[in-house]
Motif scaffolding. Structure first.
Motif, mmCIF file in Angstrom:
data_model
loop_
_atom_site.group_PDB
_atom_site.id
_atom_site.type_symbol
_atom_site.label_atom_id
_atom_site.label_comp_id
_atom_site.label_asym_id
_atom_site.label_seq_id
_atom_site.Cartn_x
_atom_site.Cartn_y
_atom_site.Cartn_z
ATOM 1 N N SER A 127 0.806 -1.227 0.000
ATOM 2 C CA SER A 127 0.000 0.000 0.000
ATOM 3 C C SER A 127 0.835 1.271 0.000
ATOM 4 C CB SER A 127 -0.904 0.016 1.234
ATOM 5 O OG SER A 127 -0.125 0.174 2.423
ATOM 6 N N LYS A 128 2.091 1.175 0.410
ATOM 7 C CA LYS A 128 2.993 2.322 0.590
ATOM 8 C C LYS A 128 2.562 3.230 1.738
ATOM 9 C CE LYS A 128 4.611 2.344 -4.187
ATOM 10 N NZ LYS A 128 4.812 3.136 -5.430
ATOM 11 N N ALA A 129 1.641 2.741 2.580
ATOM 12 C CA ALA A 129 1.310 3.458 3.808
ATOM 13 C C ALA A 129 2.497 3.368 4.762
ATOM 14 C CB ALA A 129 0.070 2.841 4.451
ATOM 15 N N PHE A 130 2.548 4.285 5.737
ATOM 16 C CA PHE A 130 3.580 4.204 6.768
ATOM 17 C C PHE A 130 3.094 3.206 7.812
ATOM 18 C CE2 PHE A 130 6.070 5.187 10.447
ATOM 19 C CZ PHE A 130 7.303 5.569 9.932
ATOM 20 N N ILE A 131 3.894 2.163 8.066
ATOM 21 C CA ILE A 131 3.446 1.045 8.902
ATOM 22 C C ILE A 131 4.175 1.075 10.244
ATOM 23 C CG2 ILE A 131 3.209 -1.460 9.078
ATOM 24 C CD1 ILE A 131 3.424 -1.521 5.969
ATOM 25 N N ILE A 132 3.397 1.078 11.315
ATOM 26 C CA ILE A 132 3.933 0.988 12.667
ATOM 27 C C ILE A 132 3.504 -0.349 13.256
ATOM 28 C CG2 ILE A 132 3.943 1.995 14.987
ATOM 29 C CD1 ILE A 132 3.062 4.656 13.673
ATOM 30 N N SER A 133 4.451 -1.166 13.647
ATOM 31 C CA SER A 133 4.122 -2.450 14.271
ATOM 32 C C SER A 133 4.227 -2.340 15.782
ATOM 33 C CB SER A 133 5.049 -3.559 13.762
ATOM 34 O OG SER A 133 4.683 -3.959 12.458
ATOM 35 N N SER A 158 9.711 -19.285 7.131
ATOM 36 C CA SER A 158 9.717 -20.131 5.946
ATOM 37 C C SER A 158 9.756 -19.269 4.687
ATOM 38 C CB SER A 158 8.481 -21.032 5.922
ATOM 39 O OG SER A 158 7.306 -20.250 5.981
ATOM 40 N N LYS A 159 10.204 -19.871 3.603
ATOM 41 C CA LYS A 159 10.324 -19.156 2.344
ATOM 42 C C LYS A 159 8.973 -18.607 1.909
ATOM 43 C CE LYS A 159 12.277 -19.707 -2.288
ATOM 44 N NZ LYS A 159 12.857 -20.666 -3.264
ATOM 45 N N ASN A 160 8.979 -17.367 1.438
ATOM 46 C CA ASN A 160 7.777 -16.677 0.955
ATOM 47 C C ASN A 160 6.724 -16.465 2.050
ATOM 48 O OD1 ASN A 160 8.843 -16.615 -1.703
ATOM 49 N ND2 ASN A 160 8.102 -18.704 -2.051
ATOM 50 N N ALA A 161 7.143 -16.456 3.305
ATOM 51 C CA ALA A 161 6.202 -16.227 4.401
ATOM 52 C C ALA A 161 5.631 -14.812 4.323
ATOM 53 C CB ALA A 161 6.902 -16.438 5.735
ATOM 54 N N ALA A 162 4.399 -14.671 4.799
ATOM 55 C CA ALA A 162 3.745 -13.363 4.844
ATOM 56 C C ALA A 162 4.143 -12.670 6.146
ATOM 57 C CB ALA A 162 2.230 -13.533 4.770
ATOM 58 N N ILE A 163 4.861 -11.558 6.035
ATOM 59 C CA ILE A 163 5.335 -10.823 7.204
ATOM 60 C C ILE A 163 5.158 -9.331 6.936
ATOM 61 C CG2 ILE A 163 7.305 -10.324 8.714
ATOM 62 C CD1 ILE A 163 8.522 -12.984 7.818
ATOM 63 N N ILE A 164 4.598 -8.625 7.894
ATOM 64 C CA ILE A 164 4.493 -7.176 7.777
ATOM 65 C C ILE A 164 5.892 -6.567 7.683
ATOM 66 C CG2 ILE A 164 3.958 -5.065 9.079
ATOM 67 C CD1 ILE A 164 1.459 -6.226 7.897
ATOM 68 N N LYS A 165 6.083 -5.669 6.724
ATOM 69 C CA LYS A 165 7.354 -4.962 6.600
ATOM 70 C C LYS A 165 7.150 -3.549 7.153
ATOM 71 C CE LYS A 165 11.271 -4.499 3.478
ATOM 72 N NZ LYS A 165 11.746 -3.217 4.005
ATOM 73 N N ALA A 166 7.459 -3.416 8.443
ATOM 74 C CA ALA A 166 7.180 -2.173 9.149
ATOM 75 C C ALA A 166 8.201 -1.097 8.809
ATOM 76 C CB ALA A 166 7.180 -2.428 10.652
ATOM 77 N N ASN A 167 7.745 0.150 8.864
ATOM 78 C CA ASN A 167 8.680 1.276 8.830
ATOM 79 C C ASN A 167 9.291 1.499 10.204
ATOM 80 O OD1 ASN A 167 6.315 2.058 6.735
ATOM 81 N ND2 ASN A 167 8.295 2.791 5.996
ATOM 82 N N HIS A 168 8.487 1.234 11.237
ATOM 83 C CA HIS A 168 8.953 1.443 12.603
ATOM 84 C C HIS A 168 8.238 0.447 13.504
ATOM 85 C CE1 HIS A 168 10.959 3.833 15.711
ATOM 86 N NE2 HIS A 168 9.866 3.704 16.442
ATOM 87 N N THR A 169 8.961 -0.072 14.496
ATOM 88 C CA THR A 169 8.384 -1.019 15.450
ATOM 89 C C THR A 169 8.605 -0.507 16.865
ATOM 90 O OG1 THR A 169 8.774 -2.908 13.972
ATOM 91 C CG2 THR A 169 8.456 -3.395 16.310
ATOM 92 N N PHE A 170 7.533 -0.447 17.638
ATOM 93 C CA PHE A 170 7.653 -0.204 19.068
ATOM 94 C C PHE A 170 7.658 -1.566 19.749
ATOM 95 C CE2 PHE A 170 5.570 3.816 17.730
ATOM 96 C CZ PHE A 170 6.509 4.710 18.220
#
Length: 516
Positions: free
Chosen positions: A152-158, A172-184
């Motif tokens: 989405s190109k939204a700014f993601i905070i985890s 695992s290969k090709n796993a679905a994982i959130i790619k955060a911009n920042h994590t608290f």
């Protein structure tokens, strides 16, 4: 700073509830206020669309509580619950009821067959779907949701963990994982934040002290230890007034070959800059004049070989040896290296081509002195250990090798990891500008200098790695990442040590924090 497992953190939560006489919803409220305050400090009430995606466990409960505080402070918030199971946590349900009191609408329930809500590039997404309790890969509709959030190109905070990422396991290969911009992340950073294959999912991260019981945390054996400026400051050994050069050791740098004498110059210079009392470079005959011209503080001993090392003559009782940068793999070099390690009983630093010699001649490992420090990059490490499946497997193989041969491994990388048996020490200094030729040669000289100054080998490695990275950080302020050269890094060793005592450093994860 300790890095703990997901299990340890879950037990710490329970101990905190008991010892501080809290209910779990009270602890969750404490956490949500701390996270909200961090977000509020940055947004300052800005009118921006915020979409909060919550799971139905405790991470989702955190998300609902954070959303409630944001709504109360006038933020434009939409809340979505991934309602894919009937197994909701008690604290999720508690906060699900509370949020009704501050909004006219219940959170939108997504039954995992619905269309995924539209997410725009100008949105802020708060990811509170899964936390450290996740024990299997995300699949199906939920994986599609993760993908949609990522693209989405939204700014993601985890919140605590990017959903889909495990705290201390590979994915695992090709796993679905959130790619955060920042994590608290809560109380302690997680191992996977520091590994090449997984660290990018967390983005920049910030550790929030949520007040877990400190005595309980203190008693836990860490999965790994993060070396921060505060930790490095405690390792440092100040000099006494009435001392002389002989008190700070004599490093012998066995390095260089025709066309690669720069490696010997860099290691020798770094050893002097890091405080060794004396440094001698043991080099091929053709390299002696180069060393004497390049750095006047370093003495030289010429080998019998003209362009490559061919023998070994010094009495190592007089020296602390580091060996390998730029020596090559010729037969004479192998013979010289074997002769050197066979007459040495105290720990040595082994780098570069010397590591490749060990990989080719594994029988020589039995002559490597106990507590010696090996400093491989990944290519050299694979020659020593064989290939690995993932970063976690890499650490397990390194730990096994360390125990088998009674050596310390320094696994060079963005977050260099020092391995002694089952103990891991993760470095939190350094920057991408240090990915430059000769940087590893500088590290070799630094560690050798600290051994010469009577640091215990493990502390010499851990402190040497930290100061090496910190020198790069200080230098980059003037030279930028692109302008760093290995020789420049070496010249900032002293300023890096001084910086430990000039002011209290913020946690490195905060230095790397992105603005939003």
């Amino acid at each position: 700073m300790k890095l703990l497992t997901a299990q340890q953190l879950a037990r710490a939560d329970r101990a905190t509830l008991k010892n501080q006489h809290l209910t779990s919803d009270e602890l969750m409220e404490r956490v949500s206020i701390l996270v909200f305050n961090k977000i509020h400090e940055r947004l300052g009430g800005a009118i921006v669309p915020i979409k909060v995606f919550c799971g139905i466990g405790n991470n989702g409960g955190d998300g609902l509580a954070i959303a409630r505080h944001m709504i109360q402070h006038g933020y434009q918030v939409e809340v979505f619950v991934t309602n894919c199971s009937k197994h909701r946590s008690k604290d999720f349900l508690y906060n699900y009821d509370l949020i009704k009191g501050v909004t006219n609408d219940w959170p939108t329930l997504l039954d995992c067959t619905d269309d995924i809500p539209e997410i725009k590039s100008g949105d802020i997404v708060i990811d509170a779907i899964f936390g450290i309790g996740l024990n299997k890969a995300i699949e199906g509709w939920m994986a599609d949701l993760v993908t949609q959030i990522n693209v989405s190109k939204a700014f993601i905070i985890s919140i605590d963990m990017p959903s889909g990422l495990f705290a201390e396991k590979a994915y695992s290969k090709n796993a679905a994982i959130i790619k955060a911009n920042h994590t608290f992340t809560f109380n302690n950073p997680k191992l996977t934040f520091f590994l090449p294959q997984t660290g990018n999912f967390a983005g920049s991260f910030e550790v929030i002290d949520i007040g877990l019981d400190p005595e309980y945390i203190q008693g836990l054996e860490p999965l790994a230890t993060l070396i921060t400026p505060q930790a490095a400051k405690h390792i440092y050994k100040p000099r006494e007034k009435f001392t002389y050069k002989g008190d700070y050791g004599h490093v012998l740098v066995m390095a260089g070959s025709k066309g690669k004498m720069g490696a010997a110059v860099l290691s020798s210079t770094a050893a002097i800059n890091a405080g060794a009392g004396k440094v001698t470079a043991y080099v091929p005959a053709s390299g002696s004049d180069i060393l004497q011209s390049a750095i006047v503080e370093v003495m030289t001993i010429s080998d019998s070989g003209q362009d490559h090392l061919a023998g070994f003559n010094p009495n190592l009782q007089d020296y602390n040896l580091c060996v390998g940068p730029g020596i090559g793999l010729e037969d004479g070099v192998v013979s010289a290296f074997a002769k050197a390690i066979k007459q040495q009983s105290s720990p040595i630093v082994i780098d570069a081509d010397a590591l490749n010699i060990l990989a080719q001649h594994k029988e020589l490992m039995e002559f490597v002195p106990a507590s010696s420090i090996l400093t491989p990059h990944d290519g050299e490490l694979k020659r020593l250990l064989g290939s690995w499946k993932n970063d976690i497997d890499r650490l397990k193989k390194a730990s096994k090798f360390s125990k088998k041969h009674d050596v310390i491994l320094v696994l060079k990388g963005s977050h260099t990891i020092t391995v002694l048996g089952d103990h891991l020490y993760i470095n939190d200094s350094g920057n991408p500008g240090m990915a430059t030729a000769g940087s590893g040669d500088v590290l070799t000289g630094i560690i050798a200098a600290f051994i010469a100054q009577k640091y215990e080998p493990l502390m010499a490695a851990v402190f040497g790695v930290y100061i090496h990275g910190a020198a790069g950080d200080v230098a980059s302020i003037t030279y930028a990442h692109e302008g760093l050269r290995a020789g420049i890094i070496s010249n900032f060793i002293g300023p890096a040590i001084l910086q430990l005592f000039r002011r209290e450093e913020p946690v490195a994860s905060q230095i790397k924090e992105e603005n939003y």
